[in-house]
Design an enzyme around this catalytic site. Structure first.
Site, PDB file in Angstrom:
ATOM      1  N   HIS A  44     -43.999  33.010 -14.442  1.00  0.00           N
ATOM      2  CA  HIS A  44     -42.983  33.475 -13.507  1.00  0.00           C
ATOM      3  C   HIS A  44     -41.983  34.412 -14.167  1.00  0.00           C
ATOM      4  O   HIS A  44     -41.558  35.403 -13.564  1.00  0.00           O
ATOM      5  CB  HIS A  44     -42.255  32.267 -12.913  1.00  0.00           C
ATOM      6  CG  HIS A  44     -41.244  32.622 -11.867  1.00  0.00           C
ATOM      7  ND1 HIS A  44     -41.592  32.979 -10.583  1.00  0.00           N
ATOM      8  CD2 HIS A  44     -39.893  32.685 -11.917  1.00  0.00           C
ATOM      9  CE1 HIS A  44     -40.501  33.248  -9.887  1.00  0.00           C
ATOM     10  NE2 HIS A  44     -39.455  33.074 -10.664  1.00  0.00           N
ATOM     11  N   HIS A  90     -40.438  32.459  -3.227  1.00  0.00           N
ATOM     12  CA  HIS A  90     -40.109  31.062  -3.478  1.00  0.00           C
ATOM     13  C   HIS A  90     -41.194  30.197  -2.851  1.00  0.00           C
ATOM     14  O   HIS A  90     -40.929  29.301  -2.058  1.00  0.00           O
ATOM     15  CB  HIS A  90     -38.719  30.715  -2.925  1.00  0.00           C
ATOM     16  CG  HIS A  90     -37.750  30.335  -3.998  1.00  0.00           C
ATOM     17  ND1 HIS A  90     -36.817  29.336  -3.859  1.00  0.00           N
ATOM     18  CD2 HIS A  90     -37.573  30.806  -5.259  1.00  0.00           C
ATOM     19  CE1 HIS A  90     -36.104  29.225  -4.972  1.00  0.00           C
ATOM     20  NE2 HIS A  90     -36.548  30.111  -5.832  1.00  0.00           N
TER      21      HIS A  90
END
Length: 718
Positions: A44, A90
């Site tokens: 990420h 998200h």
């Protein structure tokens, strides 16, 4: 059950990555150092599987002020005005805890915008879920929409649009992408590189707690397996009222010239913020964790460094301004404390309870992250799906077929979603949700900003390169029909596990297609996000690149086109290339035939430039412009009819062509016998009556069509 694996494995690192840390430090890492490297080298944060391919995107146009690498891209609007834009995902947190996962996605993207010195003015939310006949998918949709609405409405930033798709592979792996836009004057721009030995690092905002620990390394950088819903402690908890105070406090700090540099605390928390501001400026930093205001007082140094508690910022200020910064924070009722000092570098030294708990080269946490060139291989399934040609009957009942398509929740009325959002905050909104693109004014000027977010997972699955290129062109056309020219793009690349060669091939092809399309339109890619490991129980999602296109017009149309401006007697014009029989991943073949097959039609850059330019020009004189996409011409005209409460008659269009999804076409609806454009166009009908009449192909009443369309999503959610 006690986890007996080695600590670095528990934190998501490989053995080779752990050995690389040892080589960098010349020793075994301390616990806090291991925590820092594990989050900063996660997929990420480091983009270790995608960085090698992202160089295909370009951002060297003269109007680009800040390109990829900062918190948000920034472009020049002229007359001292700038726009900042950013998109993020998200996904994994929103599956584990949909309300907070989505809410904190909004909070994080807003911080990316005001970190640049811009005031956030709007948000968009591209979403993907599994079929709504599954109760869990309904729960996820309801929770995500509530989270976006709850945070965006409370913080005072309008949500102006987005898009939604439903498909089986998004069950247990929904996609929640969020784009934000902000505006600023050029003298307000703030960057994240620290400078000035002896300057102070002041932590502003919420107290630090255990919420969100491992959000980047544990949730966003690994696939889901059965039982992973229990990872709720890894999901951040948002407080929109704290964020609102933080926005206003930071904007005042910038206006008063009190900040040298600033960084928001998102993924990897203090580890990321301290190392990035120091490393970006070629500096070091001494950090004292005892100065961090905590929500839980028994936290270890590693937990403090990894925590992703929300609504926090790290500001670099001179010692002379420290008292003024702290006083401003107190006035806004924001906790603040100096937790570090900028040094000549290159080390990031971290102390806790009087002991050294970390001593690492600041830049190494980002610059020395692994870079992988994962194996890629064209998936075998493509041979099978390309060998099939969608079969559309030459004679069909267009009215009945349209009714079936309007009942699909991704085609039907999506106001069940966007009506929960306040889209009129700031009173800048000119074209609201429910149209092709959003349009906002910049008060005190004649400038307008248009935005469209677009993705097409199923078409991209059938051909990643063509599918990804087409969403760039579709988003460009969507802003053009508001009167804006495509000006800048951000992308969110949602894919399965990069360790699967077929997924990596999809990713590489999609990047190539998007990069080519942007170059054809001369649109810079000023930022983006990669979300890998969207895989549950070994099943990868459909490849889902999503783009956020910013359009710019100066001046903007005095009466921009809208779907609700059609009137009796207006002519209906079809503009763009001839239909090519493009039914691969079309709504007709998916919904009516129950098939996903074929190869999407190719596109060419010349046609794209000409059609997009024609739409942007016609927007200044034409009451209604609407692109032809999901569901083809029939659905596009039905959407205009329902918005304007007037029917139509179409003549000379064969039944299959009504549902053809050949790209780069749009309808123009206006009075008069001519349409002033050099692009191929023909008149195909007239507005009027209370029936959607497709001549010999069939018809459906406006009332029946509207009832089906209006209830498509609500009836499933109830």
């Amino acid at each position: 059950m006690t986890d007996t694996r080695a600590p670095h494995i528990q934190l998501g690192m490989t053995d080779d990555e752990y050995q690389r840390v040892i080589e960098l430090l010349g020793r075994e890492p301390m616990a806090a150092e291991l925590a820092m490297y594990s989050v900063m080298w996660s997929e990420h944060c480091s983009y270790k599987s995608s960085r090698a391919h992202l160089g295909e995107f370009t951002s060297n146009q003269p109007w680009v002020v800040v390109g990829p690498g900062e918190n948000a891209g920034v472009v020049d609007l002229g007359d001292g005005w700038l726009a900042a834009l950013r998109i993020e995902s998200h996904n994994h947190p929103s599956f584990v805890e949909p309300f907070q996962g989505a809410a904190t996605g909004v909070g994080g993207i807003l911080r990316d915008i005001f970190t640049m010195g811009a005031r956030p003015i709007a948000v968009w939310d591209p979403l993907r879920f599994g079929p709504l006949d599954d109760a869990q998918n309904r729960y996820l949709l309801e929770g995500v929409v509530s989270g976006i609405a709850g945070y965006g409405n409370a913080v005072g930033v309008p949500t102006l649009g987005g898009e939604v798709e439903f498909a089986d592979r998004f069950s247990k792996n929904p996609l929640v992408n969020v784009m934000a836009l902000g505006i600023l004057k050029e003298d307000q721009l703030v960057l994240s590189a620290a400078s000035g030995e002896g300057n102070l690092a002041i932590l502003l905002g919420n107290a630090t707690g255990r919420d969100g620990i491992g959000g980047a390394s544990i949730l966003a950088s690994a696939s889901f397996e059965a039982g992973d819903e229990e990872k709720r402690p890894n999901v951040q908890v948002g407080d929109p009222f704290e964020e609102k105070k933080l926005i206003e406090a930071c904007l005042e700090l910038y206006a008063r010239g009190l900040v040298v540099a600033i960084q928001d605390l998102g993924a990897a928390g203090i580890s990321c913020a301290t190392s990035e501001v120091a490393g970006n400026g070629g500096m070091g930093m001494d950090v004292d964790l005892d100065r961090v205001h905590l929500r839980e007082y028994d936290m270890t140094p590693g937990e403090i460094l990894m925590s992703e508690s929300q609504e926090r910022m790290l500001a670099i200020v001179t010692p002379e301004n420290e008292a003024e910064v702290l006083a401003l924070a107190e006035r806004w009722e924001i906790e603040a404390s100096a937790i570090g000092t900028v040094t000549a570098g290159p080390l990031l030294n971290v102390h806790a309870k009087g002991e050294l708990v970390a001593e690492v080269p600041a830049a190494s946490l980002a610059d020395d992250a692994p870079l992988y060139r994962r194996p890629s291989q064209r998936p075998d399934y493509l041979d099978d799906v390309w060998a099939e040609t969608p079969q559309i009957p030459e004679t069909l009942d267009a009215g009945a077929a349209l009714g079936v398509l309007l009942d699909d929740p991704a085609i039907g009325d999506r106001s069940w979603i966007w009506s929960q959002y306040d889209h009129m905050l700031f009173l800048n909104t000119v074209v609201e949700p429910g149209h092709d693109g959003s349009l906002l004014r910049i008060k005190g000027t004649e400038k307008g900003l248009a935005v469209s977010t677009d993705g097409d997972a199923l078409r991209t699955w059938l051909d990643p390169r063509r599918g990804a290129a087409r969403i760039v062109f579709e988003s460009a056309l969507n802003v053009a029909v508001t009167g804006a020219r495509p000006y800048a793009l951000v992308d969110n690349l949602n894919f399965g596990s990069p360790e699967v060669p077929g997924v990596m091939w999809q990713f590489i092809e999609a990047v190539g297609g998007m990069a080519w399309a942007c170059q054809e339109l001369d649109v810079p890619v000023v930022g983006g996000n990669v979300s890998f490991y969207n895989q549950t129980d070994g099943v990868d999602i459909y490849p889902t690149p999503v783009v956020g296109m910013l359009g710019f017009c100066d001046p903007m149309p005095s009466h921009p086109p809208r779907l609700d401006r059609a009137e009796d007697g207006m002519g209906i014009w079809l503009v763009g290339p001839d239909a090519q029989g493009d039914f691969a991943a079309s709504a007709y073949d998916r919904i009516i035939n129950g098939q996903l097959r074929g190869r999407p039609a190719d596109v060419d850059g010349d046609t794209a430039r000409h059609v997009v330019g024609a739409a942007a020009t016609l927007a200044f004189t034409t009451p209604v412009l609407h692109d032809i996409s999901n569901g083809g011409l029939a659905v596009s005209l039905a959407e205009v009819a329902m918005a304007s409460s007037v029917g139509f008659t179409v003549e000379g269009v064969p039944g299959p062509e009504l549902f053809d999804e050949t790209p780069l076409r749009f309808v123009a609806i206006t009075h008069g016998d001519n349409l002033d454009t050099a692009e191929p166009h023909r008149r195909i009908g007239t507005m009027g009556g209370d029936v959607l009449d497709f001549d010999s192909a069939g018809s459906i009443s406006l009332t029946e069509a509207r009832d089906i369309w209006a209830n498509a999503l609500p009836r499933r959610m109830s």
